[in-house]
Design a protein around this motif. Structure first.
Motif, PDB file in Angstrom:
ATOM      1  N   LEU A 113      66.269  27.516  58.396  1.00  0.00           N
ATOM      2  CA  LEU A 113      66.767  28.730  57.755  1.00  0.00           C
ATOM      3  C   LEU A 113      66.702  29.933  58.685  1.00  0.00           C
ATOM      4  N   ILE A 114      65.624  30.035  59.429  1.00  0.00           N
ATOM      5  CA  ILE A 114      65.461  31.149  60.368  1.00  0.00           C
ATOM      6  C   ILE A 114      66.534  31.076  61.450  1.00  0.00           C
ATOM      7  N   ILE A 115      66.759  29.894  61.992  1.00  0.00           N
ATOM      8  CA  ILE A 115      67.770  29.718  63.038  1.00  0.00           C
ATOM      9  C   ILE A 115      69.154  30.059  62.500  1.00  0.00           C
ATOM     10  N   GLU A 116      69.463  29.633  61.288  1.00  0.00           N
ATOM     11  CA  GLU A 116      70.789  29.891  60.720  1.00  0.00           C
ATOM     12  C   GLU A 116      71.052  31.375  60.534  1.00  0.00           C
ATOM     13  N   GLN A 117      70.005  32.186  60.389  1.00  0.00           N
ATOM     14  CA  GLN A 117      70.170  33.622  60.186  1.00  0.00           C
ATOM     15  C   GLN A 117      70.349  34.399  61.493  1.00  0.00           C
ATOM     16  N   LYS A 118      69.991  33.791  62.607  1.00  0.00           N
ATOM     17  CA  LYS A 118      70.039  34.475  63.898  1.00  0.00           C
ATOM     18  C   LYS A 118      71.454  34.474  64.474  1.00  0.00           C
ATOM     19  N   GLU A 119      71.745  35.459  65.311  1.00  0.00           N
ATOM     20  CA  GLU A 119      73.040  35.542  65.997  1.00  0.00           C
ATOM     21  C   GLU A 119      72.928  35.170  67.473  1.00  0.00           C
ATOM     22  N   VAL A 120      71.708  35.224  68.008  1.00  0.00           N
ATOM     23  CA  VAL A 120      71.466  34.877  69.409  1.00  0.00           C
ATOM     24  C   VAL A 120      70.308  33.886  69.451  1.00  0.00           C
ATOM     25  N   PHE A 121      70.516  32.789  70.202  1.00  0.00           N
ATOM     26  CA  PHE A 121      69.519  31.725  70.276  1.00  0.00           C
ATOM     27  C   PHE A 121      68.960  31.579  71.679  1.00  0.00           C
ATOM     28  N   ASN A 122      67.698  31.159  71.770  1.00  0.00           N
ATOM     29  CA  ASN A 122      67.161  30.709  73.052  1.00  0.00           C
ATOM     30  C   ASN A 122      67.521  29.229  73.203  1.00  0.00           C
ATOM     31  N   THR A 123      67.104  28.594  74.278  1.00  0.00           N
ATOM     32  CA  THR A 123      67.518  27.206  74.519  1.00  0.00           C
ATOM     33  C   THR A 123      66.978  26.247  73.458  1.00  0.00           C
ATOM     34  N   VAL A 124      65.754  26.448  73.013  1.00  0.00           N
ATOM     35  CA  VAL A 124      65.174  25.559  71.994  1.00  0.00           C
ATOM     36  C   VAL A 124      65.958  25.681  70.690  1.00  0.00           C
ATOM     37  N   GLU A 125      66.248  26.908  70.298  1.00  0.00           N
ATOM     38  CA  GLU A 125      67.005  27.130  69.061  1.00  0.00           C
ATOM     39  C   GLU A 125      68.435  26.599  69.186  1.00  0.00           C
ATOM     40  N   ALA A 126      69.032  26.771  70.359  1.00  0.00           N
ATOM     41  CA  ALA A 126      70.394  26.274  70.578  1.00  0.00           C
ATOM     42  C   ALA A 126      70.449  24.754  70.476  1.00  0.00           C
ATOM     43  N   THR A 127      69.434  24.073  71.021  1.00  0.00           N
ATOM     44  CA  THR A 127      69.427  22.603  70.923  1.00  0.00           C
ATOM     45  C   THR A 127      69.307  22.156  69.467  1.00  0.00           C
ATOM     46  N   LYS A 128      68.499  22.857  68.696  1.00  0.00           N
ATOM     47  CA  LYS A 128      68.357  22.516  67.273  1.00  0.00           C
ATOM     48  C   LYS A 128      69.656  22.786  66.528  1.00  0.00           C
ATOM     49  N   PHE A 129      70.284  23.908  66.815  1.00  0.00           N
ATOM     50  CA  PHE A 129      71.527  24.279  66.144  1.00  0.00           C
ATOM     51  C   PHE A 129      72.636  23.279  66.451  1.00  0.00           C
ATOM     52  N   LEU A 130      72.726  22.864  67.719  1.00  0.00           N
ATOM     53  CA  LEU A 130      73.767  21.934  68.140  1.00  0.00           C
ATOM     54  C   LEU A 130      73.428  20.473  67.841  1.00  0.00           C
ATOM     55  N   GLY A 131      72.135  20.184  67.702  1.00  0.00           N
ATOM     56  CA  GLY A 131      71.711  18.800  67.526  1.00  0.00           C
ATOM     57  C   GLY A 131      71.699  18.043  68.848  1.00  0.00           C
TER      58      GLY A 131
END
Length: 104
Positions: free
Chosen positions: A23-41
Motif C-alpha cells: 500500500l505504501i509503495i502504491e501511494q508513492k510517485e518516486v521509487f528507490n531500486t528496492v521499491e521499483a523491483t517490488k512494483f515491477l515484480g
C-alpha cells in the motif's frame, strides 16, 4: 498449542506487513531500486540489467542511488501493446470503408 498460536500470529504479522508495504509503495510517485523491483515484480538483477541497457529511465541525483518515476515504470510495463481481435477488425473496417471496399 501455544506454539501453534504463536506461529499463526507470526504469519499474520508477516502478511499484514507485506500488505502495508504494498500500500505504501502504491501511494508513492518516486521509487528507490528496492521499491521499483517490488512494483515491477522483478529481481534486482533484472532491474539493473534494464538500467545498464538504458531501457528504463532513472535518476541518480547523488551519482549512486537510483530513483524511478512511477509513471516511467508503468509506461515500460505497457509498451508493445498487442491489439485485440476486435480492435484489429474495427481498424480493418475503417480502412475498407475509407477505400470503398467491403467490411470484414
Amino acid at each position: 498449542m501455544g506454539t501453534n498460536i504463536e506461529s499463526l500470529e507470526k504469519r499474520l504479522l508477516v502478511q499484514i506487513d507485506q500488505k502495508l508495504s504494498k500500500l505504501i509503495i502504491e501511494q508513492k510517485e518516486v521509487f528507490n531500486t528496492v521499491e521499483a523491483t517490488k512494483f515491477l515484480g522483478f529481481s534486482r538483477k533484472q532491474l539493473y540489467k534494464l538500467m545498464s541497457k538504458r531501457v528504463i529511465p532513472y535518476s541518480q541525483p547523488g551519482g549512486k542511488l537510483a530513483y524511478f518515476k512511477k509513471q516511467d515504470l508503468i509506461d515500460y510495463m505497457l509498451q508493445n501493446r498487442q491489439k485485440s481481435k476486435s480492435e484489429l477488425e474495427y481498424e480493418a473496417n475503417l480502412y475498407l470503408e475509407k477505400e470503398g471496399g467491403s467490411r470484414v
